[in-house]
Write an enzyme that holds these catalytic residues in place. Structure first.
Site, PDB file in Angstrom:
ATOM      1  N   GLU A  77      -0.555   4.431  -0.145  1.00  0.00           N
ATOM      2  CA  GLU A  77       0.000   2.985  -0.265  1.00  0.00           C
ATOM      3  C   GLU A  77       1.393   3.491  -1.446  1.00  0.00           C
ATOM      4  OE1 GLU A  77      -2.795   3.950  -0.135  1.00  0.00           O
ATOM      5  OE2 GLU A  77      -3.517   2.473   1.571  1.00  0.00           O
ATOM      6  N   PRO A 284      -7.597  20.026  -1.456  1.00  0.00           N
ATOM      7  CA  PRO A 284      -8.275  18.494  -0.624  1.00  0.00           C
ATOM      8  C   PRO A 284      -7.922  17.688  -1.081  1.00  0.00           C
ATOM      9  CG  PRO A 284      -8.919  20.105  -2.669  1.00  0.00           C
ATOM     10  CD  PRO A 284      -7.352  20.795  -2.512  1.00  0.00           C
ATOM     11  N   GLY A 326      -0.062  16.082  -6.648  1.00  0.00           N
ATOM     12  CA  GLY A 326       1.739  15.669  -7.261  1.00  0.00           C
ATOM     13  C   GLY A 326       2.215  17.052  -7.049  1.00  0.00           C
ATOM     14  N   ASN A 351      -0.496  11.809   6.500  1.00  0.00           N
ATOM     15  CA  ASN A 351       0.547  11.262   6.373  1.00  0.00           C
ATOM     16  C   ASN A 351       1.666  12.503   7.408  1.00  0.00           C
ATOM     17  OD1 ASN A 351       3.406  10.465   6.748  1.00  0.00           O
ATOM     18  ND2 ASN A 351       3.622   9.348   5.156  1.00  0.00           N
ATOM     19  N   LEU A 353       4.551  12.928   8.183  1.00  0.00           N
ATOM     20  CA  LEU A 353       5.705  12.586   8.177  1.00  0.00           C
ATOM     21  C   LEU A 353       6.262  12.975   6.585  1.00  0.00           C
ATOM     22  CD1 LEU A 353       6.588   9.319   9.280  1.00  0.00           C
ATOM     23  CD2 LEU A 353       6.712  11.447  10.123  1.00  0.00           C
ATOM     24  N   GLU A 354       5.120  13.609   5.571  1.00  0.00           N
ATOM     25  CA  GLU A 354       5.677  14.056   4.581  1.00  0.00           C
ATOM     26  C   GLU A 354       6.252  15.852   4.482  1.00  0.00           C
ATOM     27  OE1 GLU A 354       2.805  11.422   1.490  1.00  0.00           O
ATOM     28  OE2 GLU A 354       2.659  13.202   1.892  1.00  0.00           O
TER      29      GLU A 354
END
Length: 438
Positions: A77, A284, A326, A351, A353-354
């Site tokens: 989010e 993970p 990150g 996701n 789309l990443e």
């Protein structure tokens, strides 16, 4: 739809028995919640230095002027909200933008993605207890609230309405399963939904399910996650790791959960029969699982290296556990094939789309209900392949490693779909600024 008055916004009546129950129960549960939070500190799930924020105590002074408070529960989010907040800051540098999240990993992500001049402040969301909520709202006094997806906190939402602070539900999604559960408590669902002046749904299906629960001001706006820029990566690190890995065949299982790694390892063993020097990377979803996962897999007669320990994969390393925060942007750029985790177990997927946005050929299992629209769109565009288990996963990876032209075609189709329509940032920003009280 937009304007100075809040159309469809129904303030609470003078007597709100649900709010009274929340406040009474909250005062009784306060000591237990404090013990729970302190235990989470010992587990590394809360920040000891910032624990006061969870009780509504701010770590900084509220800047003067208008303030928009945006809330995203966790990493996903927060990643979706950041481009929207950055766009709002570019349009209105005078605004203060406060982003709250509930996990230490999301806090670290926000710190990585924002700087002192970004105009975005981060604080941990207060627990849903009366004293914590009151302290938070008394200090920050938001002029407008952006709530993300479907992370409903009844105490916070009821208090926003009591104080006449307008709230918008952005990037809203509601699965069929969640909708069915809420339909078992229709009055409570309507009470929560009525907290929002307007709801901006990800898809037509989400909008229809929200209307089924009684929502009135629902707009199908699109998915913020589809408008997000590619995940960042240090280009020097990409170049160095590219040289380090060379032409070695490799693939990545991203954002995996407990119960999935066993299937990934089984697929790796099948793949090794065809590709003896194969390297399987596993990221993970919760990086703190990395050490235990490394030990468990090493005990299965596999050669394992752990990123967080500073180890690098040797020529005979089977599995490289990339358990750092990150860095997915780095590993996506280095992995031509990506299997999305959370999709081989009933988590709902993550996701897709990443990796698609970074030119990866995408695979995912049948449990993609949290990203059903993106998954079906990728499949329809020819930008992804479905898998069911270790055997079908190994078969799909084999096909893509052996047929680089097919892999490239799938990756290009995935990227074209993922790039999508970035107009949602303009649409939502305009709606938000119009609803910001004068």
């Amino acid at each position: 739809m937009c304007g100075g008055t809040i159309s469809g916004y129904r303030p609470f009546m003078r007597f709100d028995w649900r709010r009274l129950i929340w406040r009474g129960t909250g005062h009784l549960l306060g000591p237990l919640v404090r013990l729970w939070l302190r235990r989470r500190v010992t587990q590394g799930k809360e920040s000891a230095a910032r624990l006061g924020e969870r009780f509504g105590r701010a770590g900084r002074t509220r800047p003067s002027g208008a303030l928009i408070w945006a809330h995203g529960a966790s990493v996903g989010e927060a990643q979706a909200l950041l481009p929207l907040l950055q766009h709002l800051h570019a349009l209105r540098p005078d605004l203060t933008l406060l982003l709250t999240t509930g996990t230490v990993t999301s806090a670290a992500l926000v710190e990585q993605r924002t700087g002192t001049d970004s105009g975005i402040l981060h604080q941990f969301v207060p627990v849903d207890l009366p004293g914590a909520v009151d302290g938070f709202l008394d200090h920050w006094r938001p002029d407008l609230v952006l709530w993300s997806e479907s992370d409903f906190w009844p105490g916070i939402l009821s208090e926003l309405r009591r104080r006449n602070i307008p709230a918008l539900l952005v990037n809203a999604r509601l699965s069929e399963r969640s909708c069915a559960r809420w339909q078992g408590a229709p009055d409570t669902a309507r009470w929560l939904i009525d907290s929002f002046a307007a709801i901006y749904a990800q898809t037509a299906g989400d909008a229809e399910r929200l209307r089924r629960l009684g929502a009135q001001q629902v707009i199908e706006a699109g998915n913020l996650k589809q408008a997000a820029p590619p995940l960042p990566a240090d280009q020097q690190a990409v170049a160095e790791w590219g040289q380090r890995l060379g032409s070695r065949p490799r693939w990545l299982a991203a954002s995996t959960h407990d119960g999935e790694e066993a299937q990934i390892v089984a697929a790796h063993r099948l793949l090794k029969m065809r590709f003896p020097d194969l390297l399987t990377l596993i990221a993970p979803r919760h990086p703190e699982r990395g050490s235990g996962l490394s030990q468990a897999l090493a005990a299965a007669d596999l050669r394992v290296a752990l990123r967080s320990s500073g180890a690098e994969p040797a020529s005979d390393t089977d599995l490289y556990i990339v358990d750092t925060l990150g860095e997915l942007g780095l590993w996506y750029r280095l992995s031509p094939i990506v299997m999305m985790g959370g999709s081989l177990v009933p988590v709902g997927g993550h996701n897709p789309l990443e990796p698609a946005r970074l030119g990866c050929a995408v695979l995912f299992g049948p449990q993609m209900f949290n990203f059903a629209e993106a998954a079906s769109g990728l499949l329809a565009a020819g930008g992804a392949l479905p898998v069911r288990d270790a055997e079908t996963l190994a078969s799909a990876v084999t096909e893509l490693l052996q047929q680089p032209d097919r892999r490239q075609a799938i990756a290009m189709a995935a990227k074209d779909y993922a790039d999508g329509d970035s107009a949602i940032l303009e649409t939502l920003s305009a709606a938000i600024l119009e609803r910001l009280p004068a």
